[in-house]
Design a protein around this motif. Sequence first.
Motif, PDB file in Angstrom:
ATOM      1  N   VAL A   1      -0.584  16.694  -5.418  1.00  0.00           N
ATOM      2  CA  VAL A   1      -1.219  15.590  -6.317  1.00  0.00           C
ATOM      3  C   VAL A   1      -1.658  14.577  -5.201  1.00  0.00           C
ATOM      4  CG1 VAL A   1      -0.738  13.480  -7.964  1.00  0.00           C
ATOM      5  CG2 VAL A   1      -0.162  16.063  -8.611  1.00  0.00           C
ATOM      6  N   TRP A   2      -0.649  14.129  -4.334  1.00  0.00           N
ATOM      7  CA  TRP A   2      -1.036  13.007  -3.454  1.00  0.00           C
ATOM      8  C   TRP A   2      -2.096  13.274  -2.584  1.00  0.00           C
ATOM      9  CZ3 TRP A   2      -1.027  13.159   2.033  1.00  0.00           C
ATOM     10  CH2 TRP A   2      -1.078  11.564   2.516  1.00  0.00           C
TER      11      TRP A   2
ATOM     12  N   SER B   1       0.749  -1.386   0.008  1.00  0.00           N
ATOM     13  CA  SER B   1       0.030   0.123   0.182  1.00  0.00           C
ATOM     14  C   SER B   1       0.930   1.006   0.070  1.00  0.00           C
ATOM     15  CB  SER B   1      -0.811   0.009   1.292  1.00  0.00           C
ATOM     16  OG  SER B   1      -0.133   0.147   2.471  1.00  0.00           O
TER      17      SER B   1
ATOM     18  N   PHE C   1      -4.530  15.382  -3.190  1.00  0.00           N
ATOM     19  CA  PHE C   1      -5.778  15.535  -3.830  1.00  0.00           C
ATOM     20  C   PHE C   1      -6.319  13.954  -4.365  1.00  0.00           C
ATOM     21  CE2 PHE C   1      -4.775  19.943  -5.107  1.00  0.00           C
ATOM     22  CZ  PHE C   1      -6.037  20.581  -4.766  1.00  0.00           C
ATOM     23  N   SER C   2      -5.207  13.141  -4.568  1.00  0.00           N
ATOM     24  CA  SER C   2      -5.402  11.893  -4.604  1.00  0.00           C
ATOM     25  C   SER C   2      -6.262  11.137  -3.546  1.00  0.00           C
ATOM     26  CB  SER C   2      -4.242  11.081  -4.849  1.00  0.00           C
ATOM     27  OG  SER C   2      -4.490   9.464  -5.068  1.00  0.00           O
ATOM     28  N   MET C   3      -5.992  11.348  -2.431  1.00  0.00           N
ATOM     29  CA  MET C   3      -6.199  10.667  -1.155  1.00  0.00           C
ATOM     30  C   MET C   3      -7.851  11.157  -1.020  1.00  0.00           C
ATOM     31  SD  MET C   3      -3.951   8.774   0.016  1.00  0.00           S
ATOM     32  CE  MET C   3      -3.577   8.462  -1.833  1.00  0.00           C
ATOM     33  N   TYR C   4      -8.074  12.740  -1.170  1.00  0.00           N
ATOM     34  CA  TYR C   4      -9.164  13.320  -1.141  1.00  0.00           C
ATOM     35  C   TYR C   4     -10.409  12.686  -2.067  1.00  0.00           C
ATOM     36  CZ  TYR C   4     -13.052  16.529  -1.831  1.00  0.00           C
ATOM     37  OH  TYR C   4     -14.308  17.095  -1.906  1.00  0.00           O
ATOM     38  N   PHE C   5      -9.896  12.354  -3.443  1.00  0.00           N
ATOM     39  CA  PHE C   5     -10.898  11.587  -4.422  1.00  0.00           C
ATOM     40  C   PHE C   5     -11.099  10.117  -4.137  1.00  0.00           C
ATOM     41  CE2 PHE C   5      -9.200  15.274  -7.194  1.00  0.00           C
ATOM     42  CZ  PHE C   5     -10.520  15.984  -7.332  1.00  0.00           C
ATOM     43  N   ASN C   6     -10.251   9.658  -3.225  1.00  0.00           N
ATOM     44  CA  ASN C   6     -10.519   8.337  -2.996  1.00  0.00           C
ATOM     45  C   ASN C   6     -10.886   8.010  -1.578  1.00  0.00           C
ATOM     46  OD1 ASN C   6      -9.048   6.307  -5.041  1.00  0.00           O
ATOM     47  ND2 ASN C   6      -7.722   8.154  -4.791  1.00  0.00           N
ATOM     48  N   HIS C   7     -10.709   8.786  -0.711  1.00  0.00           N
ATOM     49  CA  HIS C   7     -11.254   8.588   0.875  1.00  0.00           C
ATOM     50  C   HIS C   7     -11.962   9.672   1.372  1.00  0.00           C
ATOM     51  CE1 HIS C   7      -8.394   5.418   0.820  1.00  0.00           C
ATOM     52  NE2 HIS C   7      -7.568   6.279   0.213  1.00  0.00           N
TER      53      HIS C   7
ATOM     54  N   TRP D   1       0.945   4.078  -2.002  1.00  0.00           N
ATOM     55  CA  TRP D   1       0.426   5.030  -2.190  1.00  0.00           C
ATOM     56  C   TRP D   1      -0.630   5.722  -1.018  1.00  0.00           C
ATOM     57  CZ3 TRP D   1       1.871   8.957  -4.947  1.00  0.00           C
ATOM     58  CH2 TRP D   1       0.894   9.904  -5.550  1.00  0.00           C
ATOM     59  N   SER D   2      -1.159   4.798  -0.355  1.00  0.00           N
ATOM     60  CA  SER D   2      -2.077   4.878   0.841  1.00  0.00           C
ATOM     61  C   SER D   2      -1.434   4.382   2.229  1.00  0.00           C
ATOM     62  CB  SER D   2      -3.633   4.412   0.393  1.00  0.00           C
ATOM     63  OG  SER D   2      -3.922   5.161  -0.775  1.00  0.00           O
TER      64      SER D   2
END
Length: 519
Positions: free
Chosen positions: A222-223, A48, A225-231, A50-51
């Motif tokens: 980017v990281w 894991s 925003f990625s966490m926001y869109f996924n979680h 990226w997260s």
Amino acid sequence: MFSTRRKDIFVLVVLSLFAYLSIIAIREIDSAEARNFIAAREMLENSSWWSPTVNGHFYFENPPLPTWLTAIVMMITRSHSEAILRIPNMLCCIFTILFLYRSMIRIKKDRLFAFLCSFVLLTTFMFIKLGAENTWDIYTYTFAFCASLAFYLYARDGQRKNLYRMAILVFLSFLSKGPIGFYSVFIPFLLAHYIIFPREIFKKRTFFVFLTLIISIALSLVWAFSMYFNHGDYFLTIVKDEVSAWATKHHRSFIFYTDYFVYMGSWLFFSIFVIFKVPEKKEEKVFWLWTILSLIFISIIQMKKKRYGLPMYLTSSITIGQLCIYYFRKTYAELKKREKTLLIIQQLFLLFVIFVSLIFLTYFGYIKKEISFGLFFLYAALHLLFLFLFAVGYTEISYAKRVIIFSGLTMLLVNFSSSWILESKFMQNNLLKFRMPIDEEILKSSDPIYAEAYDIEDVWKLGKQIKTLNKNMPDEREIIFLGKEEPKSLSKVYEVKKVYEYQKVTHDMERLYILERIY
């Protein structure tokens, strides 16, 4: 044959390795290090990257760059040794020392000045201490510090490569701990530069600087925003809690960081002198103002910890370096009275430190036998040799130079010889001393661990996740329970097979129960 610069780099690297390797295995982990180690371990276990997770729960409190580096070292070395996993921090510090050396050569065109700045930094107590801990802080501050130097080089010579370096370093600083380093290190330098050189704000280079900063910061997000869109809401909740913590937790007064002089270690009196002496040259005044503005910026923030004062130690290496090169280039007769007084005070201070350190080692090392006689003999011999070299052979030409060089060496000697005793005898209540080893059966067991209450350091030391025991009964056939006594809620369903003593991070003794389901 090595060039002069290569010799300087060789000396700086050797001294840095000596400074960090002498204490990197001494300190026990704290909660911040434990979270980073656990996140790295779970990255490898769960793939894991990226997260990140800590104890099975998403960990969004800090960006993942330091954890990635820790996980890479863990993967390459296949080791869970705290000393090994602190190597990335040590390398980050050495990179900063060498980047400072290279930058000062470009800025001042003075090899000796560059060496002295780096020498001061690598022998600063707090910089050594934080470099031997695997936390997020050292990365964000040092990357922002190096980015500031890259910006100054670009502002002076206009070479695009320095602009690109600045962008990369700002990106790394944000990816290490968000905007913390950018706020407390880079912005103060930006302000200091344009206050001292106001006309440069209207130059074309300034436009490229701000454009590059916007791009670099956008990429570093980017990281997030990625966490926001996924979680979604969960990520926002963590962010809000972090923002709230910086405003409410560890609240200290505005003058909290003014004791940074003490944490400069052997540079105590030099740091006091330079903070109250405003340089005359604009090029030197920039770095002095940088230190003042950094102090103001970190003091404004409500949340304060000693390690958050790292910007002061980074910037002070340059202001003290400016004082040191002044002493190197002046004869003793040319020095002003207060400048001579500073050297005399510093000399007496160093002699006092060495004598106290020798007495300390004699009492705890020889009389109390806290260390082996062979190790005590080595330390004592080094102290006596140091005293001999420091106390004899002075001339007016060499006086200031000897005091300055021995100021840094004193820190390295005391750090090398006394750290183990200091940590184990006087700081054990603030550190995590696991004096009782954990039984191999527990470490190798695949059974889940449950507890009603635990510390995050327990998760790291026990080598696996710890589940919170709640109203729902565990459904596994065998479990391990961490607590002072077997909970009554489990006694109807589980029976005790084995019991092991366990020493918690607070030094309290608890037990690890191996329980087997009755039916």
